[in-house]
Scaffold this active site. Structure first.
Site, PDB file in Angstrom:
ATOM      1  CG  ASP A   1      -0.184  -0.014   2.519  1.00 44.14           C
ATOM      2  OD1 ASP A   1       1.078   0.038   2.499  1.00 44.14           O
ATOM      3  OD2 ASP A   1      -0.826  -0.076   3.577  1.00 44.14           O
TER       4      ASP A   1
ATOM      5  NE  ARG B   1      13.437  24.368  -6.581  1.00 40.50           N
ATOM      6  CZ  ARG B   1      13.362  23.432  -7.524  1.00 40.50           C
ATOM      7  NH1 ARG B   1      13.566  23.770  -8.781  1.00 40.50           N
ATOM      8  NH2 ARG B   1      13.119  22.181  -7.212  1.00 40.50           N
TER       9      ARG B   1
ATOM     10  CG  HIS C   1      16.445  28.467  -4.159  1.00 40.14           C
ATOM     11  ND1 HIS C   1      17.085  28.617  -5.359  1.00 40.14           N
ATOM     12  CD2 HIS C   1      15.462  29.383  -4.151  1.00 40.14           C
ATOM     13  CE1 HIS C   1      16.502  29.562  -6.059  1.00 40.14           C
ATOM     14  NE2 HIS C   1      15.510  30.052  -5.338  1.00 40.14           N
TER      15      HIS C   1
ATOM     16  CG  ASP D   1      17.506  33.175 -11.683  1.00 42.46           C
ATOM     17  OD1 ASP D   1      18.556  33.070 -11.023  1.00 42.46           O
ATOM     18  OD2 ASP D   1      16.688  32.247 -11.782  1.00 42.46           O
TER      19      ASP D   1
ATOM     20  CE  LYS E   1      14.333  31.408 -13.493  1.00 42.54           C
ATOM     21  NZ  LYS E   1      14.984  30.165 -13.075  1.00 42.54           N
TER      22      LYS E   1
ATOM     23  NE  ARG F   1      10.600  28.753 -12.898  1.00 41.88           N
ATOM     24  CZ  ARG F   1      11.179  27.739 -13.535  1.00 41.88           C
ATOM     25  NH1 ARG F   1      10.472  26.977 -14.329  1.00 41.88           N
ATOM     26  NH2 ARG F   1      12.460  27.499 -13.368  1.00 41.88           N
TER      27      ARG F   1
ATOM     28  CB  SER G   1      14.243  21.215 -11.627  1.00 44.31           C
ATOM     29  OG  SER G   1      13.104  20.457 -11.452  1.00 44.31           O
TER      30      SER G   1
ATOM     31  N   GLY H   1      15.028  21.820 -16.618  1.00 41.97           N
ATOM     32  CA  GLY H   1      16.000  22.188 -17.649  1.00 41.97           C
ATOM     33  C   GLY H   1      15.578  23.406 -18.457  1.00 41.97           C
TER      34      GLY H   1
HETATM   35  C1  R5P Z   1      15.383  28.984  -9.444  1.00 45.61           C
HETATM   36  O1  R5P Z   1      15.452  30.153  -9.109  1.00 45.61           O
HETATM   37  C2  R5P Z   1      16.574  28.101  -9.416  1.00 45.61           C
HETATM   38  O2  R5P Z   1      17.710  28.803  -9.041  1.00 45.61           O
HETATM   39  C3  R5P Z   1      16.797  27.414 -10.745  1.00 45.61           C
HETATM   40  O3  R5P Z   1      17.110  28.387 -11.733  1.00 45.61           O
HETATM   41  C4  R5P Z   1      15.566  26.677 -11.156  1.00 45.61           C
HETATM   42  O4  R5P Z   1      15.090  25.902 -10.099  1.00 45.61           O
HETATM   43  C5  R5P Z   1      15.828  25.806 -12.367  1.00 45.61           C
HETATM   44  O5  R5P Z   1      14.663  25.103 -12.648  1.00 45.61           O
HETATM   45  P1  R5P Z   1      14.368  24.515 -14.090  1.00 45.61           P
HETATM   46  O6  R5P Z   1      15.515  23.634 -14.463  1.00 45.61           O
HETATM   47  O7  R5P Z   1      13.088  23.748 -13.884  1.00 45.61           O
HETATM   48  O8  R5P Z   1      14.176  25.672 -15.006  1.00 45.61           O
END
Ligand code: R5P
Length: 296
Positions: A36, A92, A125, A168, A191, A193, A222, A224
Protein backbone atom coordinates in the site's frame (compact mmCIF):
# COMPACT_ATOMS: atom_id res chain seq x y z
CA UNK A 1 31.50 9.70 22.72
CA UNK A 2 30.56 7.39 19.87
CA UNK A 3 29.63 8.52 16.39
CA UNK A 4 28.61 6.80 13.17
CA UNK A 5 26.88 7.68 9.94
CA UNK A 6 23.66 6.14 8.67
CA UNK A 7 22.50 6.82 5.14
CA UNK A 8 19.42 6.44 3.00
CA UNK A 9 19.68 3.85 0.20
CA UNK A 10 20.25 6.66 -2.38
CA UNK A 11 23.66 8.29 -2.32
CA UNK A 12 25.35 5.40 -0.55
CA UNK A 13 28.71 5.83 -2.38
CA UNK A 14 28.95 9.50 -1.39
CA UNK A 15 27.88 8.71 2.17
CA UNK A 16 30.43 5.95 2.52
CA UNK A 17 33.25 8.14 1.22
CA UNK A 18 32.25 10.84 3.71
CA UNK A 19 32.30 8.31 6.56
CA UNK A 20 35.79 7.15 5.51
CA UNK A 21 36.99 10.78 5.40
CA UNK A 22 35.59 11.29 8.91
CA UNK A 23 36.99 7.97 10.16
CA UNK A 24 33.62 6.60 11.29
CA UNK A 25 31.48 3.61 10.36
CA UNK A 26 28.72 3.88 7.75
CA UNK A 27 25.51 1.87 7.80
CA UNK A 28 22.70 1.74 5.26
CA UNK A 29 19.17 2.40 6.50
CA UNK A 30 16.88 -0.34 5.15
CA UNK A 31 13.60 0.78 3.62
CA UNK A 32 10.83 -1.68 2.82
CA UNK A 33 7.82 -0.55 0.81
CA UNK A 34 4.56 -2.33 1.67
CA UNK A 35 2.03 -3.04 -1.10
CA UNK A 36 0.00 0.00 0.00
CA UNK A 37 3.13 2.23 -0.31
CA UNK A 38 3.68 2.69 3.41
CA UNK A 39 7.34 2.34 4.40
CA UNK A 40 9.06 0.26 7.06
CA UNK A 41 12.41 1.68 8.09
CA UNK A 42 15.15 -0.25 9.92
CA UNK A 43 18.22 1.54 11.29
CA UNK A 44 21.53 0.19 12.60
CA UNK A 45 22.13 0.46 16.36
CA UNK A 46 22.17 4.12 17.38
CA UNK A 47 25.38 5.87 18.38
CA UNK A 48 25.46 8.82 20.77
CA UNK A 49 26.03 11.12 17.78
CA UNK A 50 24.43 9.81 14.61
CA UNK A 51 24.95 11.52 11.26
CA UNK A 52 21.99 10.95 8.94
CA UNK A 53 23.10 11.32 5.30
CA UNK A 54 20.19 12.06 2.98
CA UNK A 55 20.33 13.74 -0.44
CA UNK A 56 16.73 15.02 -0.55
CA UNK A 57 15.94 14.92 -4.27
CA UNK A 58 12.69 13.03 -5.01
CA UNK A 59 11.93 14.00 -1.43
CA UNK A 60 8.51 12.79 -0.38
CA UNK A 61 9.35 9.20 0.56
CA UNK A 62 12.72 10.32 1.90
CA UNK A 63 11.09 12.76 4.31
CA UNK A 64 8.89 9.98 5.67
CA UNK A 65 11.97 7.75 5.91
CA UNK A 66 13.73 10.43 7.96
CA UNK A 67 10.78 10.78 10.33
CA UNK A 68 10.79 7.03 10.95
CA UNK A 69 14.60 6.75 11.17
CA UNK A 70 14.76 9.60 13.70
CA UNK A 71 12.12 7.88 15.83
CA UNK A 72 14.08 4.62 15.87
CA UNK A 73 17.42 6.32 16.51
CA UNK A 74 16.17 8.52 19.38
CA UNK A 75 14.48 5.52 20.99
CA UNK A 76 17.69 3.57 20.48
CA UNK A 77 19.71 6.16 22.44
CA UNK A 78 20.99 8.70 19.88
CA UNK A 79 21.46 11.95 21.81
CA UNK A 80 22.55 14.06 18.85
CA UNK A 81 21.18 13.65 15.34
CA UNK A 82 22.91 15.57 12.57
CA UNK A 83 21.12 15.62 9.22
CA UNK A 84 23.47 15.98 6.27
CA UNK A 85 21.20 16.86 3.34
CA UNK A 86 23.59 18.11 0.63
CA UNK A 87 20.48 18.98 -1.38
CA UNK A 88 17.74 20.43 0.78
CA UNK A 89 14.30 20.01 -0.79
CA UNK A 90 11.28 22.33 -0.89
CA UNK A 91 13.35 25.50 -0.48
CA UNK A 92 12.17 27.29 -3.63
CA UNK A 93 8.58 27.80 -2.43
CA UNK A 94 9.69 30.35 0.15
CA UNK A 95 6.57 32.49 0.02
CA UNK A 96 2.90 32.14 -0.91
CA UNK A 97 2.90 33.28 -4.54
CA UNK A 98 -0.91 33.10 -4.60
CA UNK A 99 -3.53 33.07 -1.85
CA UNK A 100 -3.86 29.70 -0.17
CA UNK A 101 -0.45 28.33 -1.19
CA UNK A 102 1.60 26.63 1.50
CA UNK A 103 5.08 28.02 2.20
CA UNK A 104 6.87 24.71 1.72
CA UNK A 105 10.24 26.02 2.90
CA UNK A 106 8.79 27.00 6.26
CA UNK A 107 6.77 23.81 6.73
CA UNK A 108 9.47 21.33 5.72
CA UNK A 109 12.27 23.04 7.66
CA UNK A 110 10.05 23.18 10.76
CA UNK A 111 9.41 19.46 10.38
CA UNK A 112 13.13 18.69 10.09
CA UNK A 113 13.87 20.95 13.09
CA UNK A 114 11.64 18.71 15.21
CA UNK A 115 13.57 15.60 14.14
CA UNK A 116 17.26 16.54 14.39
CA UNK A 117 19.66 18.78 16.33
CA UNK A 118 21.60 20.13 13.38
CA UNK A 119 21.16 20.39 9.61
CA UNK A 120 24.10 20.66 7.24
CA UNK A 121 23.36 21.46 3.61
CA UNK A 122 24.99 22.97 0.51
CA UNK A 123 23.86 25.96 -1.61
CA UNK A 124 20.37 25.98 -0.16
CA UNK A 125 17.92 28.09 -2.16
CA UNK A 126 17.50 31.00 0.27
CA UNK A 127 16.21 33.68 -2.05
CA UNK A 128 13.89 35.55 0.30
CA UNK A 129 15.35 34.07 3.47
CA UNK A 130 18.35 35.96 4.81
CA UNK A 131 19.94 33.15 6.85
CA UNK A 132 19.30 29.43 6.93
CA UNK A 133 18.89 29.63 10.73
CA UNK A 134 15.74 31.71 10.14
CA UNK A 135 13.89 28.63 8.88
CA UNK A 136 15.30 26.14 11.39
CA UNK A 137 13.95 27.40 14.70
CA UNK A 138 15.82 26.16 17.76
CA UNK A 139 18.45 24.00 16.05
CA UNK A 140 21.85 24.56 14.43
CA UNK A 141 21.89 24.89 10.65
CA UNK A 142 24.79 25.34 8.23
CA UNK A 143 24.51 26.28 4.59
CA UNK A 144 27.87 25.42 3.00
CA UNK A 145 29.05 26.69 -0.36
CA UNK A 146 30.04 24.36 -3.18
CA UNK A 147 31.78 27.21 -4.99
CA UNK A 148 35.27 26.73 -3.45
CA UNK A 149 35.21 23.03 -4.47
CA UNK A 150 34.00 23.97 -7.96
CA UNK A 151 36.67 26.68 -8.25
CA UNK A 152 39.38 24.20 -7.18
CA UNK A 153 38.26 21.78 -9.90
CA UNK A 154 38.18 24.48 -12.59
CA UNK A 155 41.31 26.45 -11.66
CA UNK A 156 43.87 26.36 -14.44
CA UNK A 157 41.43 24.84 -16.93
CA UNK A 158 39.27 27.89 -17.71
CA UNK A 159 39.92 30.44 -20.46
CA UNK A 160 40.54 33.77 -18.65
CA UNK A 161 38.11 35.44 -21.09
CA UNK A 162 35.26 33.29 -19.71
CA UNK A 163 32.18 35.07 -18.41
CA UNK A 164 30.45 33.34 -15.47
CA UNK A 165 26.73 33.65 -16.24
CA UNK A 166 23.73 33.20 -13.96
CA UNK A 167 20.18 32.98 -15.32
CA UNK A 168 18.52 35.24 -12.76
CA UNK A 169 18.91 37.40 -9.69
CA UNK A 170 18.60 34.29 -7.49
CA UNK A 171 21.87 32.95 -8.92
CA UNK A 172 23.85 36.10 -8.10
CA UNK A 173 25.35 34.72 -4.88
CA UNK A 174 27.01 31.69 -6.46
CA UNK A 175 27.91 33.47 -9.70
CA UNK A 176 29.67 36.26 -7.80
CA UNK A 177 31.42 33.79 -5.50
CA UNK A 178 32.72 31.57 -8.31
CA UNK A 179 33.76 34.49 -10.53
CA UNK A 180 35.59 36.02 -7.56
CA UNK A 181 37.44 32.81 -6.74
CA UNK A 182 38.52 32.35 -10.37
CA UNK A 183 38.99 36.07 -11.10
CA UNK A 184 36.57 35.98 -14.02
CA UNK A 185 34.02 38.44 -15.35
CA UNK A 186 30.38 37.70 -14.50
CA UNK A 187 26.81 38.69 -15.28
CA UNK A 188 23.31 37.57 -14.35
CA UNK A 189 20.15 37.68 -16.44
CA UNK A 190 16.54 38.59 -15.77
CA UNK A 191 14.25 35.56 -15.75
CA UNK A 192 10.51 35.50 -16.13
CA UNK A 193 8.91 32.13 -15.43
CA UNK A 194 5.59 31.44 -17.17
CA UNK A 195 5.20 27.88 -15.88
CA UNK A 196 7.12 24.80 -14.67
CA UNK A 197 8.71 24.27 -18.10
CA UNK A 198 8.63 27.73 -19.62
CA UNK A 199 10.92 30.69 -18.88
CA UNK A 200 12.18 33.81 -20.68
CA UNK A 201 15.65 35.17 -19.95
CA UNK A 202 17.26 38.45 -21.01
CA UNK A 203 20.78 39.82 -20.46
CA UNK A 204 21.52 43.53 -20.24
CA UNK A 205 25.24 42.89 -20.75
CA UNK A 206 24.72 41.00 -24.04
CA UNK A 207 27.60 42.80 -25.81
CA UNK A 208 30.10 41.59 -23.20
CA UNK A 209 29.30 37.98 -24.08
CA UNK A 210 30.13 38.19 -27.79
CA UNK A 211 33.02 35.90 -28.79
CA UNK A 212 33.75 34.82 -25.21
CA UNK A 213 33.20 31.46 -23.50
CA UNK A 214 30.23 31.41 -21.13
CA UNK A 215 30.14 29.28 -17.99
CA UNK A 216 26.53 28.97 -16.87
CA UNK A 217 26.20 28.58 -13.11
CA UNK A 218 23.04 27.78 -11.16
CA UNK A 219 22.10 26.03 -7.95
CA UNK A 220 19.44 23.72 -9.40
CA UNK A 221 18.56 22.24 -12.77
CA UNK A 222 15.19 20.55 -12.62
CA UNK A 223 13.02 20.75 -15.76
CA UNK A 224 16.00 22.19 -17.65
CA UNK A 225 13.89 25.09 -18.96
CA UNK A 226 16.17 27.69 -17.36
CA UNK A 227 19.39 26.16 -18.71
CA UNK A 228 17.92 25.73 -22.20
CA UNK A 229 16.57 29.29 -22.37
CA UNK A 230 19.92 30.60 -21.14
CA UNK A 231 21.83 28.66 -23.79
CA UNK A 232 19.51 30.00 -26.49
CA UNK A 233 20.07 33.62 -25.51
CA UNK A 234 23.83 33.09 -25.07
CA UNK A 235 24.04 31.71 -28.60
CA UNK A 236 22.12 34.73 -29.85
CA UNK A 237 24.59 36.95 -27.99
CA UNK A 238 27.45 35.22 -29.82
CA UNK A 239 29.06 33.32 -26.94
CA UNK A 240 32.10 31.36 -28.20
CA UNK A 241 31.12 28.22 -26.25
CA UNK A 242 28.73 27.36 -23.44
CA UNK A 243 29.40 25.07 -20.49
CA UNK A 244 27.25 24.57 -17.40
CA UNK A 245 28.15 23.97 -13.77
CA UNK A 246 25.41 23.31 -11.25
CA UNK A 247 25.26 22.33 -7.63
CA UNK A 248 22.13 20.16 -7.61
CA UNK A 249 21.34 18.04 -10.68
CA UNK A 250 17.66 17.14 -10.26
CA UNK A 251 16.91 16.60 -13.94
CA UNK A 252 16.37 13.27 -15.71
CA UNK A 253 19.66 12.28 -17.45
CA UNK A 254 17.78 11.97 -20.77
CA UNK A 255 17.74 15.80 -20.87
CA UNK A 256 21.50 15.80 -21.52
CA UNK A 257 20.84 15.20 -25.24
CA UNK A 258 18.50 18.16 -25.22
CA UNK A 259 21.14 20.38 -23.54
CA UNK A 260 23.69 19.30 -26.11
CA UNK A 261 21.25 20.17 -28.93
CA UNK A 262 20.80 23.57 -27.25
CA UNK A 263 24.53 24.14 -27.71
CA UNK A 264 25.78 23.37 -24.19
CA UNK A 265 29.13 21.59 -24.52
CA UNK A 266 29.25 20.12 -20.99
CA UNK A 267 27.07 19.93 -17.89
CA UNK A 268 28.80 19.16 -14.60
CA UNK A 269 27.32 18.92 -11.13
CA UNK A 270 28.38 18.30 -7.55
CA UNK A 271 27.72 15.05 -5.70
CA UNK A 272 24.90 16.65 -3.67
CA UNK A 273 22.54 14.41 -5.63
CA UNK A 274 23.77 11.19 -7.29
CA UNK A 275 23.68 11.86 -11.03
CA UNK A 276 25.63 10.95 -14.20
CA UNK A 277 26.86 14.57 -14.39
CA UNK A 278 28.57 14.40 -10.97
CA UNK A 279 32.08 15.80 -11.32
CA UNK A 280 32.71 17.78 -8.14
CA UNK A 281 32.94 15.86 -4.88
CA UNK A 282 31.65 17.54 -1.74
CA UNK A 283 33.54 15.19 0.62
CA UNK A 284 35.97 17.80 1.93
CA UNK A 285 33.49 20.63 2.37
CA UNK A 286 31.11 18.34 4.29
CA UNK A 287 33.90 16.69 6.31
CA UNK A 288 35.21 20.08 7.43
CA UNK A 289 31.80 21.02 8.78
CA UNK A 290 31.34 17.67 10.53
CA UNK A 291 34.78 16.90 11.93
CA UNK A 292 34.12 18.37 15.37
CA UNK A 293 30.98 16.23 15.67
CA UNK A 294 33.06 13.06 15.57
CA UNK A 295 36.39 14.25 17.04
CA UNK A 296 35.39 16.95 19.56
C1 R5P B 1 15.38 28.98 -9.44
O1 R5P B 1 15.45 30.15 -9.11
C2 R5P B 1 16.57 28.10 -9.42
O2 R5P B 1 17.71 28.80 -9.04
C3 R5P B 1 16.80 27.41 -10.75
O3 R5P B 1 17.11 28.39 -11.73
C4 R5P B 1 15.57 26.68 -11.16
O4 R5P B 1 15.09 25.90 -10.10
C5 R5P B 1 15.83 25.81 -12.37
O5 R5P B 1 14.66 25.10 -12.65
P1 R5P B 1 14.37 24.51 -14.09
O6 R5P B 1 15.52 23.63 -14.46
O7 R5P B 1 13.09 23.75 -13.88
O8 R5P B 1 14.18 25.67 -15.01
Amino acid sequence: MTAALQHLPAGSDDAQRLAVTLGIAAHAIAVHRFPDSELRVTVAPATETTILYAPLDQPNDKLVTLILAAEALRRGGARRLVLVAPYLCYMRQDTAFAPGQAISQKAICALLARLVDRVVTVDAHLHRTARIGDVFPGIEADNLSAMPAIADALRGTVDPQTVVVGPDAESRAWVTALAGLLQLDSTVGHKHRHGDQSVDIAFEAAERLRGRPALLVDDIVSSGATLTACAKILRTCGAARIDAMITHALFPPELLVHFSQAGIESVRSTTSVPHPTNAIRLDDVLAQALRWEVHP
